[in-house]
Design a protein around this motif. Structure first.
Motif, PDB file in Angstrom:
ATOM      1  N   ALA A  13      -4.783  -0.080  -1.664  1.00 13.54           N
ATOM      2  CA  ALA A  13      -5.926  -0.289  -2.567  1.00 13.54           C
ATOM      3  C   ALA A  13      -5.636   0.131  -4.002  1.00 13.54           C
ATOM      4  O   ALA A  13      -6.272  -0.370  -4.938  1.00 13.54           O
ATOM      5  N   LEU A  14      -4.691   1.015  -4.208  1.00 14.00           N
ATOM      6  CA  LEU A  14      -4.370   1.460  -5.567  1.00 14.00           C
ATOM      7  C   LEU A  14      -3.775   0.355  -6.436  1.00 14.00           C
ATOM      8  O   LEU A  14      -3.725   0.490  -7.662  1.00 14.00           O
ATOM      9  N   ALA A  15      -3.350  -0.741  -5.835  1.00 14.74           N
ATOM     10  CA  ALA A  15      -2.801  -1.866  -6.599  1.00 14.74           C
ATOM     11  C   ALA A  15      -3.894  -2.778  -7.160  1.00 14.74           C
ATOM     12  O   ALA A  15      -3.593  -3.717  -7.887  1.00 14.74           O
ATOM     13  N   TYR A  16      -5.157  -2.490  -6.836  1.00 15.41           N
ATOM     14  CA  TYR A  16      -6.274  -3.352  -7.217  1.00 15.41           C
ATOM     15  C   TYR A  16      -7.193  -2.633  -8.204  1.00 15.41           C
ATOM     16  O   TYR A  16      -7.332  -1.412  -8.168  1.00 15.41           O
ATOM     17  N   THR A  17      -7.850  -3.419  -9.059  1.00 13.96           N
ATOM     18  CA  THR A  17      -8.820  -2.837  -9.998  1.00 13.96           C
ATOM     19  C   THR A  17      -9.977  -2.225  -9.212  1.00 13.96           C
ATOM     20  O   THR A  17     -10.234  -2.612  -8.064  1.00 13.96           O
ATOM     21  N   GLU A  18     -10.669  -1.295  -9.826  1.00 12.87           N
ATOM     22  CA  GLU A  18     -11.834  -0.665  -9.170  1.00 12.87           C
ATOM     23  C   GLU A  18     -12.862  -1.706  -8.740  1.00 12.87           C
ATOM     24  O   GLU A  18     -13.510  -1.549  -7.722  1.00 12.87           O
ATOM     25  N   ASP A  19     -13.011  -2.772  -9.548  1.00  9.48           N
ATOM     26  CA  ASP A  19     -14.015  -3.802  -9.258  1.00  9.48           C
ATOM     27  C   ASP A  19     -13.382  -5.076  -8.696  1.00  9.48           C
ATOM     28  O   ASP A  19     -13.939  -6.168  -8.821  1.00  9.48           O
ATOM     29  N   THR A  20     -12.232  -4.937  -8.033  1.00 11.50           N
ATOM     30  CA  THR A  20     -11.516  -6.096  -7.514  1.00 11.50           C
ATOM     31  C   THR A  20     -12.425  -7.000  -6.690  1.00 11.50           C
ATOM     32  O   THR A  20     -13.373  -6.534  -6.046  1.00 11.50           O
ATOM     33  N   GLU A  21     -12.108  -8.276  -6.719  1.00 11.62           N
ATOM     34  CA  GLU A  21     -12.873  -9.284  -5.980  1.00 11.62           C
ATOM     35  C   GLU A  21     -11.934  -9.953  -4.993  1.00 11.62           C
ATOM     36  O   GLU A  21     -10.852 -10.402  -5.376  1.00 11.62           O
ATOM     37  N   TRP A  22     -12.335  -9.981  -3.733  1.00  8.72           N
ATOM     38  CA  TRP A  22     -11.505 -10.561  -2.675  1.00  8.72           C
ATOM     39  C   TRP A  22     -12.270 -11.607  -1.886  1.00  8.72           C
ATOM     40  O   TRP A  22     -13.471 -11.482  -1.671  1.00  8.72           O
TER      41      TRP A  22
END
Length: 139
Positions: free
Chosen positions: A35-44
């Motif tokens: 999860a650290l590779a994704y922005t705090e507000d990541t969209e999946w």
């Protein structure tokens, strides 16, 4: 959070580095690390599941790797441009009943300027396989 190189715009070399880093991280099966590779507000979008934010990603991955036992992933660069990378992938796993599966798919990624992934859209298909690694036909 500090930048997560390589950062966009991507070259073929840096896109391949990003793909390899993602493969390596996912193969740890450590939701917090991944999860650290994704922005705090990541969209999946993962199959038919839509997620928003790093916390949902962690919970999703925990549940995924409880279901998909002995998960092992391979990713391959498909295309890249600017802040976007497309990959194709396959992974094998077995369920809690011991049945083996091979999953195939494509992902489209979009990155923020700091190199964190802002969007991840994945389309995935599962195929039941036997001990020889060959497809088991559906009845």
């Amino acid at each position: 959070m500090s930048p997560r190189p390589p950062v966009p715009p991507f070259t073929e070399e840096t896109a391949r580095q990003k793909v390899q880093a993602a493969e390596d991280a996912w193969n740890t099966r450590d939701p917090e690390r991944v999860a650290l590779a994704y922005t705090e507000d990541t969209e999946w979008r993962n199959r038919d599941v839509f997620l928003q934010g790093r916390a949902q990603v962690v919970e999703f991955l925990r549940a995924k790797w409880e279901r998909e036992v002995d998960y092992r992933l391979r990713k391959e660069l498909w295309a890249y441009t600017g802040a976007r990378i497309s990959v194709r992938f396959e992974y094998e796993w077995h369920d809690v009943d011991g049945a083996w599966w091979r999953s195939y798919g494509n992902e489209q990624w979009e990155f923020a300027v700091d190199g964190l992934m802002r969007r991840r859209y994945a389309s995935i298909n599962d195929l039941r396989i036997g001990p020889d690694g060959l497809r088991i036909p559906r009845p």
